[in-house]
Design a protein around this motif. Structure first.
Motif, PDB file in Angstrom:
ATOM      1  N   SER A  79       3.944   7.786  -2.794  1.00  0.00           N
ATOM      2  CA  SER A  79       4.530   7.441  -1.488  1.00  0.00           C
ATOM      3  C   SER A  79       3.567   6.652  -0.608  1.00  0.00           C
ATOM      4  N   ARG A  80       2.966   5.635  -1.198  1.00  0.00           N
ATOM      5  CA  ARG A  80       2.051   4.769  -0.475  1.00  0.00           C
ATOM      6  C   ARG A  80       2.395   3.311  -0.758  1.00  0.00           C
ATOM      7  N   ARG A  81       2.150   2.457   0.221  1.00  0.00           N
ATOM      8  CA  ARG A  81       2.419   1.041   0.052  1.00  0.00           C
ATOM      9  C   ARG A  81       1.179   0.308  -0.479  1.00  0.00           C
ATOM     10  N   TRP A  82       1.416  -0.834  -1.125  1.00  0.00           N
ATOM     11  CA  TRP A  82       0.318  -1.702  -1.520  1.00  0.00           C
ATOM     12  C   TRP A  82      -0.002  -2.656  -0.373  1.00  0.00           C
ATOM     13  N   PRO A 127       9.477  -8.713   1.259  1.00  0.00           N
ATOM     14  CA  PRO A 127       9.575  -8.179  -0.100  1.00  0.00           C
ATOM     15  C   PRO A 127      10.156  -9.193  -1.067  1.00  0.00           C
ATOM     16  N   GLU A 145       7.746  -4.043  -3.070  1.00  0.00           N
ATOM     17  CA  GLU A 145       8.582  -3.963  -1.873  1.00  0.00           C
ATOM     18  C   GLU A 145       7.818  -3.239  -0.774  1.00  0.00           C
ATOM     19  N   ASN A 146       8.158  -3.546   0.470  1.00  0.00           N
ATOM     20  CA  ASN A 146       7.594  -2.830   1.609  1.00  0.00           C
ATOM     21  C   ASN A 146       6.070  -2.859   1.612  1.00  0.00           C
ATOM     22  N   VAL A 147       5.497  -4.016   1.323  1.00  0.00           N
ATOM     23  CA  VAL A 147       4.039  -4.139   1.318  1.00  0.00           C
ATOM     24  C   VAL A 147       3.533  -4.562   2.696  1.00  0.00           C
ATOM     25  N   LYS A 148       2.260  -4.316   2.956  1.00  0.00           N
ATOM     26  CA  LYS A 148       1.621  -4.707   4.209  1.00  0.00           C
ATOM     27  C   LYS A 148       0.417  -5.584   3.911  1.00  0.00           C
ATOM     28  N   SER A 164       2.742   3.579  -6.842  1.00  0.00           N
ATOM     29  CA  SER A 164       2.932   3.627  -5.392  1.00  0.00           C
ATOM     30  C   SER A 164       4.122   4.500  -5.019  1.00  0.00           C
ATOM     31  N   HIS A 165       5.186   4.451  -5.806  1.00  0.00           N
ATOM     32  CA  HIS A 165       6.350   5.300  -5.546  1.00  0.00           C
ATOM     33  C   HIS A 165       6.001   6.763  -5.742  1.00  0.00           C
ATOM     34  N   GLU A 172      -2.476   1.745   0.217  1.00  0.00           N
ATOM     35  CA  GLU A 172      -2.617   2.270   1.568  1.00  0.00           C
ATOM     36  C   GLU A 172      -3.123   3.714   1.515  1.00  0.00           C
TER      37      GLU A 172
END
Length: 283
Positions: free
Chosen positions: A262-265, A9, A20-23, A258-259, A209
């Motif tokens: 509740s999903r990550r980018w 992050p 933050e908290n991306v995949k 995304s917040h 996501e």
């Protein structure tokens, strides 16, 4: 190279802050079994294929594009067109990005100062090296034909977007493609193709996501509301468009979006020759 699953992050920024908290996007290859690739596409809403198009062919298109744009002064003096190095003595406002949030619904970005750049950027869409050689590249068309099962019935939409964001200009906001294909059935497959290498922080496309299911739910929720108030199908489509932001976006704040959901980018480093196929409602 297979990238690790989770990205550090604080390195990647969007309009409204640091991600933050991306995949990383899941990488696939065209020589994998088609059934496996189709399952991945259905589950993820996208298919990130490494090296599908010959690198030399992509770089040829890149050379043609920047060679065409060179008279505008967008390139650094003494560099080669294929390198695409931005002129450090120029201002980004002289080179507004195509499709990246122009003022108004179908507004023309920039003013007189940017006229030459915009005219050439639009004209590039119709040149054979792009419209024919690149958009209809046999490696792309043949794979899509086999992957979808459409075979000889595979047709490319005449409308495409050759985006050209300059460092410091506004990126495209949160969207899914069916927003821009409102009067067609959601059966299309988008091919997003980087015309060159893109580092992780270089502004490549990012995906939400499980964004396909979210896009579908947004569409279905609005359709239900439209029917509940008695709108016809045609009226509902027009109302949906009017309900979007002026530029056809769901949001210009990716971090907030995304917040909220509740999903990550999902992010990636791209190389010339890579493509991403995605569904009409993938965010």
């Amino acid at each position: 190279m297979q990238l690790p699953t989770v990205c550090q992050p604080g390195r990647l920024a969007v309009n409204d802050g640091l991600l933050e908290n991306v995949k990383f996007l899941h990488q696939s290859h065209a020589d994998e079994p088609l059934d496996k690739l189709r399952q991945r596409y259905e589950e993820d809403g996208y298919l990130f294929l490494k090296g599908l198009i010959p690198r030399a062919d992509v770089l040829k298109a890149r050379h043609e594009y920047f060679n065409m744009m060179a008279p505008t002064g967008v390139l650094e003096e003494g560099t080669l067109p294929v390198e695409g190095v931005f002129n450090s003595l120029k201002s980004a406002e002289e080179f507004p990005g195509i499709g990246a949030g122009a003022a108004g619904k179908n507004g023309r970005p920039g003013g007189e100062k940017a006229a030459q750049f915009i005219d050439l950027a639009l004209d590039a869409h119709y040149r054979d090296w792009y419209a024919q050689d690149f958009c209809r590249h046999p490696a792309l068309i043949n794979f899509v034909a086999r992957f979808t099962g459409w075979e000889s019935n595979t047709l490319g939409l005449r409308r495409s977007l050759l985006r050209n964001n300059i460092p410091g200009t506004k990126p495209i906001g949160v969207h899914y493609d069916q927003i821009f294909l409102r009067h067609g059935e959601p059966t299309s497959v988008t091919a997003w193709v980087p015309i060159g290498d893109i580092q992780l922080t270089g502004g490549g496309l990012i995906y939400l996501e499980n964004g396909d299911s979210l896009g579908l739910s947004i569409e279905e929720e609005f359709t239900k509301k439209a029917k509940d108030v008695g709108l016809s199908e045609e009226e509902a489509k027009d109302a949906f468009n009017n309900n979007m932001m002026a530029t056809g976006l769901l949001s210009e704040l990716p971090l907030d979006f995304s917040h909220k959901h509740s999903r990550r980018w999902l992010v990636a480093e791209y190389e010339a020759g890579d493509i991403v196929l995605h569904k009409p409602h993938a965010v």
